[in-house]
Design a protein around this motif. Sequence first.
Motif, PDB file in Angstrom:
ATOM      1  N   UNK A 199      84.825   9.881  53.001  1.00 30.79           N
ATOM      2  CA  UNK A 199      85.049   8.710  52.155  1.00 30.79           C
ATOM      3  C   UNK A 199      85.643   9.093  50.811  1.00 30.79           C
ATOM      4  N   UNK A 200      85.374  10.335  50.359  1.00 31.45           N
ATOM      5  CA  UNK A 200      85.878  10.811  49.081  1.00 31.45           C
ATOM      6  C   UNK A 200      85.048  10.393  47.890  1.00 31.45           C
ATOM      7  N   UNK A 201      83.971   9.627  48.106  1.00 28.61           N
ATOM      8  CA  UNK A 201      83.179   9.121  46.984  1.00 28.61           C
ATOM      9  C   UNK A 201      82.333  10.199  46.325  1.00 28.61           C
ATOM     10  N   UNK A 202      82.047  11.294  47.044  1.00 27.23           N
ATOM     11  CA  UNK A 202      81.207  12.360  46.490  1.00 27.23           C
ATOM     12  C   UNK A 202      82.021  13.513  45.908  1.00 27.23           C
ATOM     13  N   UNK A 203      83.336  13.439  45.974  1.00 29.56           N
ATOM     14  CA  UNK A 203      84.191  14.566  45.608  1.00 29.56           C
ATOM     15  C   UNK A 203      84.916  14.262  44.306  1.00 29.56           C
ATOM     16  N   UNK A 204      84.686  15.085  43.296  1.00 31.36           N
ATOM     17  CA  UNK A 204      85.383  14.963  42.018  1.00 31.36           C
ATOM     18  C   UNK A 204      86.793  15.529  42.159  1.00 31.36           C
ATOM     19  N   UNK A 205      87.792  14.769  41.751  1.00 33.90           N
ATOM     20  CA  UNK A 205      89.187  15.178  41.944  1.00 33.90           C
ATOM     21  C   UNK A 205      89.493  16.485  41.227  1.00 33.90           C
ATOM     22  N   UNK A 206      89.011  16.633  40.003  1.00 35.52           N
ATOM     23  CA  UNK A 206      89.397  17.783  39.188  1.00 35.52           C
ATOM     24  C   UNK A 206      88.469  18.971  39.349  1.00 35.52           C
TER      25      UNK A 206
END
Length: 457
Positions: free
Chosen positions: A240-247
């Motif tokens: 989902x990408x909700x737990x992953x910080x982009x930077x």
Amino acid sequence: MGFPQRFCGWVFSYVRAPRFSILVNGQLTESIVAGCGFRQGCPLSPYLFIICSELLSLHFHQNFPELGATIPNVRKVLSILGDHCGWTGQKINKNKSVILFSKTTASSTKSRLARLAGCHMVEEMEYFGIKLAMRRLRKVDFSPLLQKIRSHTLSWGVLTEIEKICRSFLWDRDAEHKSLHYASWRSLARPRRVGGLGFHDSSNWTGPLREHKRGHSAGWKVICSEVESLEGCVRWRICTGSDVDVLNHVWILDIALSRWPTFCNVEMPQDCTVDEFITGERNWNKPKLLIFFGEALADRICDVKIWTELVVDTLELIKCPLGSSVSAICYNNAFQEVEDPCCPILKIGLRPRVRIFWWRVSKDLIPTGAWLARRGLSSDMACPLGFNQEENRDHITTRCMRLMEVLGWLANWGFNTPRFSSFAELQLALGGALRRPRTAGRFSIAGLSSNAGVQGT
């Protein structure tokens, strides 16, 4: 307890009917079905035990918040334990069970309740090495526990003594003739690819309970700070990408974007998560990616797989060397440095004594006049053979007149040896020759002709 049905199915599939095959002479045997519960050493066993224990604790708190030393309450306790055994398949060994009463309970009541429970009545007991009693504990009550701790910590001193033996074997001539230790133990206890000799420092491997204060143990770091020590070893699988910080999280290649050169818009919010770049159809939103990232990086992000079969974002090991534990991967990841120039010499099949000598030469740990002067052991840096030149590493490896004479004799005998102006040039040529597969097997290294060289061998 509120666990999802899918998770419960995973656990039951692992517990109920696991199959094993044995590798015999390179061939797998027929599968063996294990139907006797958890296997010895099963990593899932302690977690399920804790969950079952929590279930028992919740049963007591929710249904019987106050229990006194009475016959009806003892029957309630026995009923709760009976339900728990029926749920979990466990059984109570009453021969090993004891019951402890407070001082305010009458003696006749204690006897009746102990007979009803079928347990022995005691004044105090030990549980996991800690004494339990209906009185205030004194220092003497902890003496057995302190004695066990002392007996275990003695082994740590043994590891220190083993390290001393290793250092003595490496540097001293024998037990009666001590020598200088030319390099620190910490510099020796590094992988060969980064300039060490591959020894292991016991402080990195004695276990988390000893080293958590120093911060060396990879296992303890994983327990205490979740995935901080695994930062360079794991990468996020995007669902989902909700737990992953982009930077700040690793989800592209093997390094976080915050450590990359500036390929993204510096106005991006610090807490931006990956789900902002994923559409409702679980695809990458490339137009939005192009706003924050360059075209090349946006294309690279679009190549990252979105795991639609998962439920949440999960972590995976970036590299999983065969036979390496997670602690070993973390340990090796701590030495992410450029390969040392002396690494090719350590990899070829030289005799151990010659290999260590050339390692010392590459690290400038030979007792030349310049080295002794740096250590404050001598004030004369001139060559002892009387050539009026400063004796340093370049001198003993490429410029010494005695070395030139020896190479001249070898040339007269038909052994042409290349000449170099400095040790750096020699090391560069040596590393290039050793990296060529056809010449690495028959490459020979000539000895050094100098007073310092004789002392170092």
